[in-house]
Design a protein around this motif. Structure first.
Motif, short mmCIF file in Angstrom:
data_model
loop_
_atom_site.label_atom_id
_atom_site.label_comp_id
_atom_site.label_asym_id
_atom_site.label_seq_id
_atom_site.Cartn_x
_atom_site.Cartn_y
_atom_site.Cartn_z
N ARG A 1 0.86 -1.19 0.00
CA ARG A 1 0.00 0.00 0.00
C ARG A 1 0.89 1.23 0.00
O ARG A 1 1.93 1.24 0.65
N LYS A 2 0.45 2.22 -0.75
CA LYS A 2 1.18 3.49 -0.74
C LYS A 2 0.16 4.63 -0.78
O LYS A 2 -0.69 4.69 -1.67
N ASN A 3 0.24 5.48 0.20
CA ASN A 3 -0.66 6.64 0.25
C ASN A 3 0.14 7.92 0.09
O ASN A 3 1.26 8.02 0.57
N GLN B 1 -4.20 11.72 1.75
CA GLN B 1 -5.48 11.01 1.72
C GLN B 1 -5.62 10.10 0.49
O GLN B 1 -6.55 9.32 0.39
N LEU B 2 -4.67 10.27 -0.44
CA LEU B 2 -4.82 9.55 -1.70
C LEU B 2 -4.20 8.15 -1.63
O LEU B 2 -3.04 8.00 -1.28
N HIS B 3 -4.99 7.16 -1.97
CA HIS B 3 -4.48 5.78 -1.96
C HIS B 3 -3.94 5.44 -3.35
O HIS B 3 -4.69 5.01 -4.21
N LYS C 1 -3.32 0.22 -3.58
CA LYS C 1 -4.15 -0.43 -2.55
C LYS C 1 -3.96 -1.93 -2.62
O LYS C 1 -4.50 -2.57 -3.51
N ASP D 1 3.96 2.04 2.45
CA ASP D 1 3.37 2.22 3.77
C ASP D 1 3.07 0.89 4.43
O ASP D 1 3.09 0.75 5.64
#
Ligand code: ADP
Ligand code: MG
Length: 241
Positions: A8-10, A13-15, A18, A54
């Motif tokens: 996961r990488k944000n 607030q933006l994913h 996923k 993340d």
């Protein structure tokens, strides 16, 4: 060779990614395709360690890539060559110096050794005669071929390309794709973010289709193009063809 597990990488607030999982085997040519903003570059940059994930894990040859294990992580990263859309050559250095630099600084090669390797790969991409030129005096296609040669000088086990032909005039796209095709024929493992559907279909062995930070399809190239499974892939293909 590469195993990506539930990353996961944000960005705030933006994913951007996923829960992405992906395996790439030795000798495969994987085309990473999808709409703009779907997370292709982010995925490639996470694999190369230019972005920190993340969550999730990435393995190379079965071994965890752990930024905390600095020395090993650096060695693992050095096994991947990265080619950018905008070449990222050093404008104040000649073609030869561009190719020598990391060999000397990162691999501790002598200047003579580095030059020998540089010339071998410049020859391979058809640009040995430009060794003393500066990047600004080359065409876009030539610059990108130098960037590929420079990456190969580090003797990578795999190559990552992020839209290597997107900044090129149409007549120069082919010369770069030809170099990539040759690399593939020699058995190089490659992950290629590309909008060149002909390349993805004919040269690539597999297509990974991303949309909104998720892998929507992962199938052999021919299957993907002749019989896409998801509505999202069908929609994407109907727009590019
Ligand atoms: P693609 O390469 O498929 O066009 P990207 O991986 O570049 O997509 O971007 C995925 C999403 O993440 C986009 O919405 C993009 O705006 C966002 N993004 C990418 N990099 C950053 C960054 N450094 N900071 C903030 N947002 C970013
Ligand atoms: Mg991108």
């Amino acid at each position: 060779m590469i195993k990506v597990e539930h990353i996961r990488k944000n960005f705030g607030q933006l994913h951007a990614l996923k829960d992405v999982s992906l395996e790439v085997n030795q000798g495969e040519i994987v085309s990473l395709i999808g709409p703009s903003g779907s997370g292709k570059s982010t995925l490639l940059r996470c694999i190369h360690g230019l972005e920190k994930v993340d969550q999730g894990k990435i393995y190379m040859n079965g071994e965890l890539m752990d930024p905390k294990d600095e020395k090993k992580y650096r060695q693992q990263r050095n096994k991947m060559g990265f080619v950018f859309q905008h070449f990222n050559l050093f404008p104040n250095m000649t073609v030869l110096e561009n190719c020598n630099l990391a060999q000397i600084q990162v691999l501790n090669r002598s200047k003579e050794e580095a030059e020998k390797t540089s010339l071998t790969y410049l020859e391979r991409v058809g640009l040995a005669d430009k060794k003393d030129a500066y990047p600004n005096n080359l065409s876009g296609g030539q610059k990108q071929r130098v960037a590929i040669a420079r990456a190969l000088c580090m003797n990578p086990e795999m190559m990552l390309f992020d839209e290597p032909t997107s900044a090129l005039d149409p007549e120069m796209i082919k010369e770069v794709l030809e170099v990539m095709k040759d690399l593939g024929k020699q058995g190089m493992t490659m992950i290629v973010v590309t909008h060149e559907m002909g390349f993805a279909r004919k040269v690539g062995s597999r297509v990974v289709f991303l949309d909104h930070g998720e892998i929507v399809e992962d199938s052999p190239s021919e299957e993907f193009f002749s019989n896409p499974q998801s509505d999202r892939a069908k929609d994407f293909l109907s727009k590019v063809f």
